[in-house]
Design a protein around this motif. Structure first.
Motif, PDB file in Angstrom:
ATOM      1  N   LEU A   1      17.832  48.067  22.917  1.00  0.00           N
ATOM      2  CA  LEU A   1      17.857  49.530  22.945  1.00  0.00           C
ATOM      3  C   LEU A   1      17.983  50.020  24.386  1.00  0.00           C
ATOM      4  O   LEU A   1      17.338  49.481  25.296  1.00  0.00           O
ATOM      5  N   GLU A   2      18.805  51.060  24.587  1.00  0.00           N
ATOM      6  CA  GLU A   2      19.000  51.637  25.908  1.00  0.00           C
ATOM      7  C   GLU A   2      18.883  53.154  25.834  1.00  0.00           C
ATOM      8  O   GLU A   2      19.313  53.780  24.858  1.00  0.00           O
ATOM      9  N   GLY A   3      18.312  53.749  26.880  1.00  0.00           N
ATOM     10  CA  GLY A   3      18.212  55.188  26.984  1.00  0.00           C
ATOM     11  C   GLY A   3      18.974  55.693  28.196  1.00  0.00           C
ATOM     12  O   GLY A   3      18.944  55.064  29.261  1.00  0.00           O
TER      13      GLY A   3
ATOM     14  N   TRP B   1      22.065  54.098  32.153  1.00  0.00           N
ATOM     15  CA  TRP B   1      21.534  53.473  30.938  1.00  0.00           C
ATOM     16  C   TRP B   1      20.438  52.487  31.322  1.00  0.00           C
ATOM     17  O   TRP B   1      20.654  51.565  32.103  1.00  0.00           O
ATOM     18  N   ARG B   2      19.250  52.686  30.764  1.00  0.00           N
ATOM     19  CA  ARG B   2      18.107  51.836  31.064  1.00  0.00           C
ATOM     20  C   ARG B   2      17.611  51.162  29.782  1.00  0.00           C
ATOM     21  O   ARG B   2      17.494  51.810  28.745  1.00  0.00           O
ATOM     22  N   GLU B   3      17.300  49.888  29.888  1.00  0.00           N
ATOM     23  CA  GLU B   3      16.864  49.122  28.721  1.00  0.00           C
ATOM     24  C   GLU B   3      15.381  49.363  28.431  1.00  0.00           C
ATOM     25  O   GLU B   3      14.561  49.420  29.337  1.00  0.00           O
ATOM     26  N   TYR B   4      15.082  49.478  27.135  1.00  0.00           N
ATOM     27  CA  TYR B   4      13.690  49.541  26.700  1.00  0.00           C
ATOM     28  C   TYR B   4      13.165  48.110  26.552  1.00  0.00           C
ATOM     29  O   TYR B   4      13.799  47.260  25.925  1.00  0.00           O
ATOM     30  N   ASP B   5      12.001  47.861  27.133  1.00  0.00           N
ATOM     31  CA  ASP B   5      11.350  46.571  26.984  1.00  0.00           C
ATOM     32  C   ASP B   5      10.392  46.616  25.802  1.00  0.00           C
ATOM     33  O   ASP B   5       9.707  47.628  25.585  1.00  0.00           O
ATOM     34  N   PHE B   6      10.330  45.521  25.050  1.00  0.00           N
ATOM     35  CA  PHE B   6       9.334  45.378  23.997  1.00  0.00           C
ATOM     36  C   PHE B   6       8.180  44.544  24.531  1.00  0.00           C
ATOM     37  O   PHE B   6       8.285  43.917  25.580  1.00  0.00           O
TER      38      PHE B   6
ATOM     39  N   ALA C   1      14.943  55.309  16.959  1.00  0.00           N
ATOM     40  CA  ALA C   1      15.754  55.943  18.008  1.00  0.00           C
ATOM     41  C   ALA C   1      15.385  57.419  18.151  1.00  0.00           C
ATOM     42  O   ALA C   1      15.287  57.953  19.260  1.00  0.00           O
ATOM     43  N   GLN C   2      15.157  58.086  17.025  1.00  0.00           N
ATOM     44  CA  GLN C   2      14.781  59.503  17.062  1.00  0.00           C
ATOM     45  C   GLN C   2      13.462  59.699  17.797  1.00  0.00           C
ATOM     46  O   GLN C   2      13.310  60.620  18.621  1.00  0.00           O
ATOM     47  N   LYS C   3      12.491  58.824  17.524  1.00  0.00           N
ATOM     48  CA  LYS C   3      11.192  58.941  18.179  1.00  0.00           C
ATOM     49  C   LYS C   3      11.306  58.709  19.689  1.00  0.00           C
ATOM     50  O   LYS C   3      10.605  59.348  20.486  1.00  0.00           O
TER      51      LYS C   3
ATOM     52  N   SER D   1      20.209  60.451  25.563  1.00  0.00           N
ATOM     53  CA  SER D   1      20.711  59.824  24.336  1.00  0.00           C
ATOM     54  C   SER D   1      20.233  58.376  24.305  1.00  0.00           C
ATOM     55  O   SER D   1      19.754  57.839  25.308  1.00  0.00           O
ATOM     56  N   VAL D   2      20.358  57.759  23.144  1.00  0.00           N
ATOM     57  CA  VAL D   2      19.930  56.374  22.933  1.00  0.00           C
ATOM     58  C   VAL D   2      21.079  55.607  22.287  1.00  0.00           C
ATOM     59  O   VAL D   2      21.802  56.145  21.443  1.00  0.00           O
ATOM     60  N   ARG D   3      21.249  54.357  22.682  1.00  0.00           N
ATOM     61  CA  ARG D   3      22.233  53.491  22.050  1.00  0.00           C
ATOM     62  C   ARG D   3      21.646  52.086  21.929  1.00  0.00           C
ATOM     63  O   ARG D   3      20.582  51.791  22.495  1.00  0.00           O
TER      64      ARG D   3
END
Length: 317
Positions: free
Chosen positions: A184-186, A192-197, A244-246, A268-270
């Motif tokens: 996931l990226e924001g 564009w930055r990656e979301y870490d889990f 993604a919405q959250k 935005s999110v992709r």
């Protein structure tokens, strides 16, 4: 009764392996398992790098422990205790080599039922008849699970009664050969930055953490997502659009399920679809990376909040 439950867990898992994926029959499943398992831990990279002959010997040992040893649980002591000890060792091996939450720990605890009982004080008069009733009830409820064990169409995990007692079990009937990850990226300030889990593979330089016996349900669910294919489908994966919405809303509870996110709600999110593999020893020494990844395709195109709300059928603007 506890030994019978342990028998069903282990013997059922052994049978489901032999009946499903051929890699369990040609002894090659562990060539892939440590890399493709749901959530690898800090030791998984090292297990994956063991020699191929060790992997094959481990699969053979697993078959012996799950298909032969369980019958020893019903033999006199000390054979029953030896059988229980071998089953516990097998579960401990799985616990050490990956992030598995409660399943392996509960199975390991069941192994103690194979050891000689302590001297318990004599119980009340009604205890004997109650135990007999429980034993008879267990036998009656065991008919269908036992038939399932020997069926060509064995069910992996199934309950046959409304009380959810005396079930049939099985795990890892098939092993994935390649690991795919949804990243996931924001979009934040034009970047564009990656979301870490918290635990699932993401950053290449992060060593897989140890989180078990805690169970990270979102990370676990993300492991299943690529199995549906390299393209997002609202009908099939609607929960992912909700996620993604959250993120677009900057929802604090959702962000709490992820790793550190030092930015506000994105524009935005992709999501991107990647093939991940463990780095080789040489690659890790050169780069410090535990993973190597290759971009496959775009999983979900860039989505803004209004579009996510509209596509999700959730209303709003």
């Amino acid at each position: 009764i506890l030994r019978w439950m342990l028998f069903r867990v282990e013997f059922g898992a052994g049978l489901i392996k032999l009946r499903h994926d051929k890699c369990w029959r040609d002894l090659t499943c562990l060539h892939y398992h440590y890399e493709s398992q749901p959530i690898p831990n800090a030791t998984s990279w090292y297990f994956h790098r063991l020699p191929g002959v060790m992997h094959k010997a481990s699969v053979l040992g697993s078959h012996f422990i799950q298909l032969v040893v369980p019958f020893g649980l019903f033999l006199p002591q000390p054979i029953a205790a030896v059988a229980g000890g071998l089953l516990m060792f097998h579960q401990f091996w799985l616990i050490v080599s990956g992030n598995y939450a409660w399943l392996n720990w509960l199975t390991l605890v069941l192994g103690f039922s194979a050891f000689p009982a302590l001297a318990w004080p004599e119980g009340p008069a009604w205890a004997g008849p109650l135990l007999v009733a429980v034993g008879v009830g267990t036998l009656l409820l065991s008919v269908q699970p036992t038939m399932n064990l020997f069926s060509k169409h064995q069910l992996m995990n199934h309950c046959y009664n409304p009380w959810r007692l005396v079930n049939t079990y099985g795990a890892f009937g098939s092993v994935t050969r390649k690991r795919y990850e949804i990243v996931l990226e924001g979009l934040v300030e034009g970047e564009w930055r990656e979301y870490d889990f918290k635990a699932k593979p993401g950053r290449l330089d992060r060593r897989p953490p140890q989180v078990a016996p805690y169970h990270l349900r979102l990370d676990w669910q993300m492991w299943f997502l690529p199995f549906s294919g390299p393209r997002f489908s609202k009908l099939r994966d609607g929960w992912f659009l909700k996620l993604a919405q959250k993120l677009l809303q900057g929802d604090a509870a959702t962000l709490g399920l992820l790793g550190p996110t030092p930015w506000g709600p994105p524009e935005s999110v992709r999501a991107q679809f990647y093939h991940y593999r463990y780095s080789t020893g040489e690659e890790r020494r050169a780069t410090g990376h535990w993973w190597v990844r290759e971009w496959v395709c775009e999983y979900m195109p860039a989505t803004r909040l209004k579009a996510a709300l509209d596509r999700g059928g959730l209303g709003g603007s």
